[in-house]
Design an enzyme around this catalytic site. Sequence first.
Site, PDB file in Angstrom:
ATOM      1  CG  ASN A   1      -1.889  -1.168   1.200  1.00  0.00           C
ATOM      2  OD1 ASN A   1      -2.104  -1.790   0.148  1.00  0.00           O
ATOM      3  ND2 ASN A   1      -2.439  -1.511   2.347  1.00  0.00           N
ATOM      4  CB  VAL A   2       1.147   4.051  -2.180  1.00  0.00           C
ATOM      5  CG1 VAL A   2       1.973   3.090  -3.039  1.00  0.00           C
ATOM      6  CG2 VAL A   2      -0.238   4.234  -2.793  1.00  0.00           C
TER       7      VAL A   2
ATOM      8  CG  HIS B   1       4.053  -1.821  -4.780  1.00  0.00           C
ATOM      9  ND1 HIS B   1       2.904  -2.573  -4.892  1.00  0.00           N
ATOM     10  CD2 HIS B   1       5.077  -2.668  -5.059  1.00  0.00           C
ATOM     11  CE1 HIS B   1       3.226  -3.805  -5.245  1.00  0.00           C
ATOM     12  NE2 HIS B   1       4.545  -3.897  -5.339  1.00  0.00           N
TER      13      HIS B   1
ATOM     14  N   GLY C   1      -5.194  -8.883   3.045  1.00  0.00           N
ATOM     15  CA  GLY C   1      -5.749  -7.945   2.068  1.00  0.00           C
ATOM     16  C   GLY C   1      -4.970  -7.797   0.794  1.00  0.00           C
TER      17      GLY C   1
ATOM     18  CB  SER D   1      -5.580 -10.257  -5.210  1.00  0.00           C
ATOM     19  OG  SER D   1      -4.673  -9.404  -5.922  1.00  0.00           O
TER      20      SER D   1
HETATM   21  N1  APR Z   1     -10.220  -6.828   4.555  1.00  0.00           N
HETATM   22  C1  APR Z   1      -9.251  -7.653   4.101  1.00  0.00           C
HETATM   23  N2  APR Z   1      -9.079  -7.965   2.803  1.00  0.00           N
HETATM   24  C2  APR Z   1      -9.949  -7.417   1.927  1.00  0.00           C
HETATM   25  C3  APR Z   1     -11.002  -6.549   2.317  1.00  0.00           C
HETATM   26  C4  APR Z   1     -11.118  -6.263   3.701  1.00  0.00           C
HETATM   27  N3  APR Z   1     -12.071  -5.458   4.170  1.00  0.00           N
HETATM   28  N4  APR Z   1     -11.684  -6.185   1.192  1.00  0.00           N
HETATM   29  C5  APR Z   1     -11.074  -6.795   0.156  1.00  0.00           C
HETATM   30  N5  APR Z   1     -10.047  -7.540   0.591  1.00  0.00           N
HETATM   31  C6  APR Z   1      -9.109  -8.345  -0.190  1.00  0.00           C
HETATM   32  C7  APR Z   1      -9.634  -8.849  -1.521  1.00  0.00           C
HETATM   33  O1  APR Z   1     -10.339 -10.062  -1.352  1.00  0.00           O
HETATM   34  C8  APR Z   1      -8.330  -9.074  -2.298  1.00  0.00           C
HETATM   35  O2  APR Z   1      -7.787 -10.335  -2.020  1.00  0.00           O
HETATM   36  O3  APR Z   1      -8.015  -7.510  -0.520  1.00  0.00           O
HETATM   37  C9  APR Z   1      -7.403  -7.989  -1.719  1.00  0.00           C
HETATM   38  C10 APR Z   1      -7.205  -6.812  -2.641  1.00  0.00           C
HETATM   39  O4  APR Z   1      -6.534  -7.262  -3.785  1.00  0.00           O
HETATM   40  P1  APR Z   1      -6.030  -6.167  -4.839  1.00  0.00           P
HETATM   41  O5  APR Z   1      -7.124  -5.203  -5.102  1.00  0.00           O
HETATM   42  O6  APR Z   1      -5.420  -6.938  -5.997  1.00  0.00           O
HETATM   43  O7  APR Z   1      -4.888  -5.373  -4.066  1.00  0.00           O
HETATM   44  P2  APR Z   1      -3.378  -5.757  -3.881  1.00  0.00           P
HETATM   45  O8  APR Z   1      -3.203  -7.236  -3.788  1.00  0.00           O
HETATM   46  O9  APR Z   1      -2.864  -4.941  -2.766  1.00  0.00           O
HETATM   47  O10 APR Z   1      -2.713  -5.224  -5.267  1.00  0.00           O
HETATM   48  C11 APR Z   1      -1.309  -5.376  -5.373  1.00  0.00           C
HETATM   49  O11 APR Z   1      -1.337  -4.207  -7.488  1.00  0.00           O
HETATM   50  O12 APR Z   1      -2.063  -2.502  -8.795  1.00  0.00           O
HETATM   51  C12 APR Z   1      -1.026  -2.922  -8.023  1.00  0.00           C
HETATM   52  O13 APR Z   1       0.540  -1.561  -6.978  1.00  0.00           O
HETATM   53  C13 APR Z   1      -0.779  -1.996  -6.879  1.00  0.00           C
HETATM   54  O14 APR Z   1       0.031  -2.558  -4.680  1.00  0.00           O
HETATM   55  C14 APR Z   1      -0.953  -2.877  -5.656  1.00  0.00           C
HETATM   56  C15 APR Z   1      -0.739  -4.268  -6.209  1.00  0.00           C
END
Ligand code: APR
Length: 226
Positions: free
Chosen positions: A87-88, A104, A169, A171
């Site tokens: 997270n940023v 990131h 949190g 994916s």
């Molecule tokens: N609590 C916990 N997890 C949650 C919640 C919540 N309230 N709501 C959603 N999630 C989960 C989703 O199920 C998913 O697995 O958070 C995850 C979010 O996934 P992404 O949107 O893909 O985010 P992230 O994995 O951080 O993305 C990674 O991608 O675009 C780039 O640089 C950006 O750092 C980012 C990277």
Amino acid sequence: MKHIVFLTGAGMSAESGISTFRDSGGLWEQYDVMEVASIDGWYKNPDLMIRFYNERRAQLDEVAPNEGHKIIASLEKSFKVTIITQNVDNLHERAGSSNIIHLHGELTKVCNESKSEVYDIGTKAVEVGARADDGSRLRPFIVWFGEAVPLIEKAANIVSNADIIVIIGTSMQVYPAAGLIHYAKRDAKVFLIDPNDVPAPSSSVEIIKEKASVGMRILAERLTKL
Ligand code: APR
């Protein structure tokens, strides 16, 4: 003191009102990621990216750390805690956590094009076309798609020394961040907190299928029994 390493992603900040990227309605449904979060996008349309990150930076003034951030910060009383976040945002800092690695980058910082000069601007907007001291364009201090992740080796080393690893949190679709879990010691205890089904990195991962704030309350209780 046992060392806990948290690997957090956008879901960690979801309950604070910051949208995730890949959930339905997420940021990458609203924007073309390659236009607003890649080095190619920067060379094609830097003004669009300056405005995109100005909006995301300004949002920090409207959000606050959630219960999950706060419980992680409170664990520093009984564990050595390191947060390695994708997270940023600055919510882990604002919750009181003290050892945070932003793989990131950070919304509250900008830099020159070579990233050799970094400036903390808080939540202020960057003027489109603004220049750094060396004359290059001022840009968000963010690791974009197509760029190296300078802190990944430091992060992998930290994960390899963790007694407990908590994935919250994310994916786990973006590398190299998603590969960090594979540096875990064989006897490290791994937890994964996510309200949705995400592919567990191994069969020994203990899944807590909850959102961050609820999952962290359950985990905090669980940690007292470890
Ligand atoms: N609590 C916990 N997890 C949650 C919640 C919540 N309230 N709501 C959603 N999630 C989960 C989703 O199920 C998913 O697995 O958070 C995850 C979010 O996934 P992404 O949107 O893909 O985010 P992230 O994995 O951080 O993305 C990674 O991608 O675009 C780039 O640089 C950006 O750092 C980012 C990277």
